[in-house]
Design a protein around this motif. Structure first.
Motif, PDB file in Angstrom:
ATOM      1  N   SER A  72      21.273  38.910  75.546  1.00  0.00           N
ATOM      2  CA  SER A  72      21.330  39.339  74.239  1.00  0.00           C
ATOM      3  C   SER A  72      21.072  38.334  73.231  1.00  0.00           C
ATOM      4  O   SER A  72      20.875  37.194  73.506  1.00  0.00           O
ATOM      5  CB  SER A  72      22.974  39.544  73.907  1.00  0.00           C
ATOM      6  N   LEU A  73      20.249  38.894  72.190  1.00  0.00           N
ATOM      7  CA  LEU A  73      19.810  37.881  71.165  1.00  0.00           C
ATOM      8  C   LEU A  73      20.769  37.572  70.152  1.00  0.00           C
ATOM      9  O   LEU A  73      22.002  38.526  70.027  1.00  0.00           O
ATOM     10  CB  LEU A  73      18.668  38.787  70.256  1.00  0.00           C
ATOM     11  N   ALA A  74      20.624  36.618  69.715  1.00  0.00           N
ATOM     12  CA  ALA A  74      21.938  35.870  68.663  1.00  0.00           C
ATOM     13  C   ALA A  74      21.279  34.853  67.497  1.00  0.00           C
ATOM     14  O   ALA A  74      20.263  33.950  68.237  1.00  0.00           O
ATOM     15  CB  ALA A  74      23.201  35.358  69.531  1.00  0.00           C
ATOM     16  N   ILE A  96      21.993  34.249  77.034  1.00  0.00           N
ATOM     17  CA  ILE A  96      22.004  34.478  75.520  1.00  0.00           C
ATOM     18  C   ILE A  96      20.585  33.467  75.113  1.00  0.00           C
ATOM     19  O   ILE A  96      20.253  32.911  75.428  1.00  0.00           O
ATOM     20  CB  ILE A  96      23.330  33.487  75.063  1.00  0.00           C
ATOM     21  N   HIS A  97      19.983  34.355  74.120  1.00  0.00           N
ATOM     22  CA  HIS A  97      18.866  34.090  73.590  1.00  0.00           C
ATOM     23  C   HIS A  97      19.190  33.634  72.012  1.00  0.00           C
ATOM     24  O   HIS A  97      19.578  34.652  71.415  1.00  0.00           O
ATOM     25  CB  HIS A  97      17.934  35.149  73.857  1.00  0.00           C
ATOM     26  N   THR A  98      19.146  32.389  71.653  1.00  0.00           N
ATOM     27  CA  THR A  98      19.475  32.132  70.301  1.00  0.00           C
ATOM     28  C   THR A  98      18.353  31.684  69.446  1.00  0.00           C
ATOM     29  O   THR A  98      17.412  30.843  70.150  1.00  0.00           O
ATOM     30  CB  THR A  98      20.741  31.199  70.391  1.00  0.00           C
ATOM     31  N   PHE A  99      18.220  31.761  68.425  1.00  0.00           N
ATOM     32  CA  PHE A  99      16.846  31.594  67.583  1.00  0.00           C
ATOM     33  C   PHE A  99      17.133  30.986  66.331  1.00  0.00           C
ATOM     34  O   PHE A  99      18.106  31.526  65.763  1.00  0.00           O
ATOM     35  CB  PHE A  99      16.051  32.696  67.525  1.00  0.00           C
ATOM     36  N   ILE A 100      16.327  30.196  65.769  1.00  0.00           N
ATOM     37  CA  ILE A 100      16.322  29.766  64.251  1.00  0.00           C
ATOM     38  C   ILE A 100      14.910  29.583  63.849  1.00  0.00           C
ATOM     39  O   ILE A 100      14.212  29.159  64.796  1.00  0.00           O
ATOM     40  CB  ILE A 100      17.208  28.605  63.959  1.00  0.00           C
ATOM     41  N   PHE A 138      16.188  29.317  74.034  1.00  0.00           N
ATOM     42  CA  PHE A 138      16.024  29.064  72.667  1.00  0.00           C
ATOM     43  C   PHE A 138      14.730  29.301  72.109  1.00  0.00           C
ATOM     44  O   PHE A 138      13.856  29.289  72.750  1.00  0.00           O
ATOM     45  CB  PHE A 138      16.348  27.455  72.243  1.00  0.00           C
ATOM     46  N   SER A 139      14.646  30.094  70.976  1.00  0.00           N
ATOM     47  CA  SER A 139      13.417  30.328  70.190  1.00  0.00           C
ATOM     48  C   SER A 139      13.223  29.812  68.938  1.00  0.00           C
ATOM     49  O   SER A 139      14.246  30.017  68.254  1.00  0.00           O
ATOM     50  CB  SER A 139      13.397  32.034  69.863  1.00  0.00           C
ATOM     51  N   ALA A 140      12.136  29.072  68.767  1.00  0.00           N
ATOM     52  CA  ALA A 140      11.946  28.523  67.301  1.00  0.00           C
ATOM     53  C   ALA A 140      10.931  29.479  66.656  1.00  0.00           C
ATOM     54  O   ALA A 140       9.804  29.707  66.577  1.00  0.00           O
ATOM     55  CB  ALA A 140      10.904  27.416  67.499  1.00  0.00           C
ATOM     56  N   LEU A 166      12.602  27.878  76.815  1.00  0.00           N
ATOM     57  CA  LEU A 166      11.949  27.489  75.392  1.00  0.00           C
ATOM     58  C   LEU A 166      11.065  28.591  74.963  1.00  0.00           C
ATOM     59  O   LEU A 166       9.961  28.603  75.846  1.00  0.00           O
ATOM     60  CB  LEU A 166      11.533  26.096  75.341  1.00  0.00           C
ATOM     61  N   ASN A 167      11.365  29.370  74.069  1.00  0.00           N
ATOM     62  CA  ASN A 167      10.456  30.403  73.740  1.00  0.00           C
ATOM     63  C   ASN A 167       9.544  29.815  72.401  1.00  0.00           C
ATOM     64  O   ASN A 167      10.268  29.457  71.511  1.00  0.00           O
ATOM     65  CB  ASN A 167      11.193  31.600  73.485  1.00  0.00           C
ATOM     66  N   VAL A 168       8.551  30.296  72.571  1.00  0.00           N
ATOM     67  CA  VAL A 168       7.348  29.655  71.305  1.00  0.00           C
ATOM     68  C   VAL A 168       6.845  31.143  70.957  1.00  0.00           C
ATOM     69  O   VAL A 168       5.996  31.715  71.358  1.00  0.00           O
ATOM     70  CB  VAL A 168       6.381  28.992  71.773  1.00  0.00           C
ATOM     71  N   CYS A 203       4.407  37.055  71.464  1.00  0.00           N
ATOM     72  CA  CYS A 203       3.455  37.205  70.549  1.00  0.00           C
ATOM     73  C   CYS A 203       3.619  38.598  69.987  1.00  0.00           C
ATOM     74  O   CYS A 203       3.665  39.421  70.712  1.00  0.00           O
ATOM     75  CB  CYS A 203       2.017  36.985  71.305  1.00  0.00           C
ATOM     76  N   HIS A 204       3.470  38.629  68.612  1.00  0.00           N
ATOM     77  CA  HIS A 204       3.361  39.936  68.075  1.00  0.00           C
ATOM     78  C   HIS A 204       1.729  40.216  67.787  1.00  0.00           C
ATOM     79  O   HIS A 204       0.809  39.393  67.843  1.00  0.00           O
ATOM     80  CB  HIS A 204       3.893  40.000  66.523  1.00  0.00           C
ATOM     81  N   ASN A 205       1.581  41.633  67.279  1.00  0.00           N
ATOM     82  CA  ASN A 205       0.170  41.974  67.631  1.00  0.00           C
ATOM     83  C   ASN A 205      -0.598  42.282  66.344  1.00  0.00           C
ATOM     84  O   ASN A 205      -1.472  43.123  65.984  1.00  0.00           O
ATOM     85  CB  ASN A 205       0.311  43.412  68.475  1.00  0.00           C
TER      86      ASN A 205
END
Ligand code: KIV
Ligand code: ZN
Length: 512
Positions: A72-74, A96-100, A138-140, A166-168, A203-205
């Protein structure tokens, strides 16, 4: 031995952020089951804090998915992380996938936080998430436009706090492959502890480069790709799973990694997602488009007949394209029906669902002598429709459509079991039918989309209709299939109306 490339599917989270693509809990469950069948490593099932409907869908997925990790994203705050932790709790493998956000523009204008505050929030979020699971990503957010020194600082801090992936993300789709690969390589070289975690790309398209950028990141050391079926996703979408997976599989000379995806499940997954979301797949879409393996020019056809590899780099059957095959007919029994569904990887929930689907199959076989796999897939797509969520039900429909005359539709519906009749004229038979239904339902919903696709070839093919309705800020898709497209249209309109009544539907995937 090649290294594993982790396939992280976010169709149910980022994919669902496509305008109008929101799915019901049952629909999400069906997609999750198909993703597991395809052997996706991680299923991002949603954003638990977004709505009670999202929470319930993630929880339902966590209860049934055994082989894939359920995530789940958070956002990086305690409430979001708690909701995520509670939603994924039943899953044998959970993340858990948390991002800021880390880019100057996002920190200053959106978060109104200083860089120090962002690092602090990220570290706190990871520590808190680790109380629920050891698998924390973790996503930045907006890493593509973040300063590299600051990114290194944030990533180093979250590794120390216990992040394992670590997600970029290139959140706004601004990158080009050479720069994105270089960014990934720099991070892996410079961040202390980089060798202890899995590096991921998302990546977004927006510039049409999501897949190319993802693959450049893989060549630079990323070992997880975040992607979606059919490239569904926010704005122009995400990297398409099928393209990433097939690029890696088709070019083992270039990639030092391998996935564990069962590629024969790709086309069924694409069809399922397209049918549920109402997002059609363009015919020339790589891998899953109807023309992806069609050879039109005489020279190509001649070449392929002489030696397939003259013009084909992949085999259609390896990605799940089957010849339109006559599978069942009027005389086929319940067992043959059940066996063929199992061969197609379709599991119905219990005997009642099987009996209902078999009854629909018999009805269809009376109208259409040849029944193909695609017909069966459309037939079981009504699986989630049960007596409790079928408030409106079509009983009878009659339309008069004549050259030079205004079409007239007469319909009979049951509303919670009580019969209601209405009739209306319209600009065409479908318009007249929808107006007649509205006379009974009085929903006042706005029609955003109406689309018809033939499921198989031939004039006796079933038409599959998608209707998208909006009301009070909620958007739902309805689907219906029938050999008569006016009836298919009525079914899909009623399906959408029934969904609008369901309290578990989320208001707006991005409305958090
Ligand atoms: O695009 C993005 O940045 C995201 C993150 C939440 C990973 O979807
Ligand atoms: Zn995204």
């Amino acid at each position: 031995m090649k290294e594993r490339l982790v396939i992280f599917d976010t169709t149910l989270r980022d994919g669902e952020q496509s305008p109008g693509a929101s799915m019901t809990r049952d629909e999400k469950l069906r997609v999750a089951r198909q993703l597991e069948r395809m052997r996706v490593d991680v299923i991002e099932a949603g954003f638990a804090a977004a709505s009670p409907g999202d929470f319930a869908a993630i929880r339902g997925i966590a209860e049934v998915i055994k082989d894939s990790t359920v995530c789940s994203l958070a956002r990086a705050n305690e409430n979001d992380i708690r909701r995520a932790g509670e939603a994924i709790q039943p899953a044998p493998r959970k993340r858990i996938h948390t991002f800021i956000a880390t880019s100057p523009i996002h920190m200053e204008k959106k978060l109104r936080m200083s860089p120090d505050e962002v690092v602090e929030a990220a570290v706190r979020a990871i520590r808190f998430a680790r109380e629920y699971t050891d698998d924390v990503e973790f996503s930045a957010e907006d890493a593509g436009r973040s300063e590299i020194d600051f990114l290194c600082r944030v990533f180093e801090a979250v590794i120390k706090a216990g992040a394992t992936t670590l997600n970029v993300p290139d959140t706004v789709g601004y990158m080009i492959p050479a720069l994105w690969g270089e960014r990934m390589r720099t991070l892996i070289e410079r961040v202390p502890g980089a060798d202890k975690v899995i590096w991921s790309t998302h990546c977004h398209n927006d510039l049409g480069m999501a897949v190319a950028n993802s693959l450049a990141a893989v060549m630079a050391g990323a070992r997880q790709v975040e992607c979606t079926i059919n490239g569904l996703g926010e704005r122009a979408g995400n990297a398409a799973l099928e393209e990433v997976v097939m690029a890696v599989k088709t070019r083992p000379d270039v990639f030092t990694v391998d996935t564990r995806i069962d590629t024969t499940q790709i086309v069924p997954a694409s069809k399922l997602v397209s049918q549920i979301t109402g997002y059609p797949v363009q015919p020339n879409k790589a891998i899953v488009g109807a023309n992806a393996f069609a050879h039109e020019s005489g020279i190509h056809q001649d070449g392929v007949l002489k030696h397939r590899e003259t013009y084909e780099i992949m085999r259609a059957q390896d990605v799940g394209w089957a010849q339109n095959k006559l599978v069942l007919g009027k005389l086929s029994g319940r067992n043959a029906f059940k066996t063929r569904l199992a061969e197609l990887g379709i599991e119905l929930a219990g005997d009642e669902a099987l009996n209902a689907a078999f009854a629909r199959f018999k009805e269809l076989a009376d109208k259409k002598t040849e029944i193909f796999d695609e017909d069966l897939q459309a037939l079981v797509s009504d699986e989630g429709v049960t007596a409790e969520n079928e408030h409106y039900k079509l009983v009878y429909s009659h339309v008069c459509s004549e050259t030079g005359e205004t079409p007239l539709a007469q319909i009979t519906l049951t509303v919670d079991g009580v019969e209601r009749k209405a009739q209306s004229t319209g600009s065409g038979p479908v318009d007249a039918t929808f107006r007649a239904i509205e006379q009974v339902a009085g929903s006042g919903a706005q029609l955003l989309l109406y689309s018809v696709n033939a499921i198989t070839t031939g004039t006796d093919a079933q038409g599959e209709v998608t209707v998208r309705l909006a009301k009070d800020g909620r958007i739902v898709n309805g689907a219906g299939a029938d050999t008569d497209i006016v009836i298919a249209s009525a079914k899909s309109y009623l399906n959408a109306l029934n969904k609008l009544r369901s309290s578990l539907e989320r208001v707006n995937p991005q409305g958090v």
